[in-house]
Design an enzyme around this catalytic site. Structure first.
Site, PDB file in Angstrom:
ATOM      1  N   PRO A  61      45.325  31.300  40.004  1.00  0.00           N
ATOM      2  CA  PRO A  61      46.594  31.336  39.284  1.00  0.00           C
ATOM      3  C   PRO A  61      47.725  31.673  40.252  1.00  0.00           C
ATOM      4  O   PRO A  61      47.524  32.432  41.204  1.00  0.00           O
ATOM      5  CB  PRO A  61      46.394  32.439  38.248  1.00  0.00           C
ATOM      6  CG  PRO A  61      45.302  33.292  38.786  1.00  0.00           C
ATOM      7  CD  PRO A  61      44.436  32.393  39.619  1.00  0.00           C
ATOM      8  N   HIS A  62      48.886  31.084  40.020  1.00  0.00           N
ATOM      9  CA  HIS A  62      50.003  31.359  40.913  1.00  0.00           C
ATOM     10  C   HIS A  62      51.323  31.204  40.182  1.00  0.00           C
ATOM     11  O   HIS A  62      51.405  30.536  39.160  1.00  0.00           O
ATOM     12  CB  HIS A  62      49.965  30.472  42.164  1.00  0.00           C
ATOM     13  CG  HIS A  62      49.788  29.013  41.877  1.00  0.00           C
ATOM     14  ND1 HIS A  62      48.565  28.460  41.552  1.00  0.00           N
ATOM     15  CD2 HIS A  62      50.666  27.992  41.863  1.00  0.00           C
ATOM     16  CE1 HIS A  62      48.697  27.162  41.367  1.00  0.00           C
ATOM     17  NE2 HIS A  62      49.973  26.849  41.530  1.00  0.00           N
TER      18      HIS A  62
END
Length: 146
Positions: A61-62
């Protein structure tokens, strides 16, 4: 790239949102995030555009936000696997979260590319899924991504 204070084992949460919030809260505690809600929203918005569930039990996730003070890589191992809508349909138990300031240009893309390349190697996936010492994990990831 992965500083030992950003390695977390036993991440609680039964959903993506809970896991993301926990890791962003840790980043805030370590002064890399100024506004938890804003950064959580940025990460979840990116997730809504398409899964970051890489496969083999790992997600990346970013998010990009003005509330992030500097590029940060966070490692989290879940207490229990979470459905992440991963490409291989498997639940996720290891997270590599990348947070970058809004003004950043390509830092997160470079981090993402480096991680993705290493995650294609079974030995890397096995080690980041099983090493249980913060220092060892941090040193291993740093060496592999150098």
């Amino acid at each position: 790239m992965l500083e030992k204070q950003f390695v977390f084992f036993d991440v609680p949460g039964a959903t993506q949102a809970e896991a993301v919030r926990y890791l962003v809260e840790q980043a805030a505690r370590l002064q890399r995030v100024r506004d938890v809600d804003t950064v959580v929203a940025a990460v979840l918005q990116r997730e809504a555009e398409g899964t970051t569930g890489f496969g083999h039990g790992i997600a990346i996730p970013h998010g990009k936000s003005a509330a992030v003070t500097e590029p940060t890589l966070i490692y989290g191992r879940m207490v229990q696997p979470v459905d992440w809508q991963a490409m291989d349909g498997q639940p996720v138990s290891v997270l590599f979260m990348i947070l970058v300031p809004e003004a950043s240009h390509n830092e997160h893309l470079q981090m993402l590319a480096q991680l993705a390349r290493r995650l294609m190697h079974a030995d890397f996936v096995e080690k980041v899924s099983t090493i249980s010492d913060v220092e060892q994990l941090s040193e291993y990831v740093q060496a592999e991504l150098a």
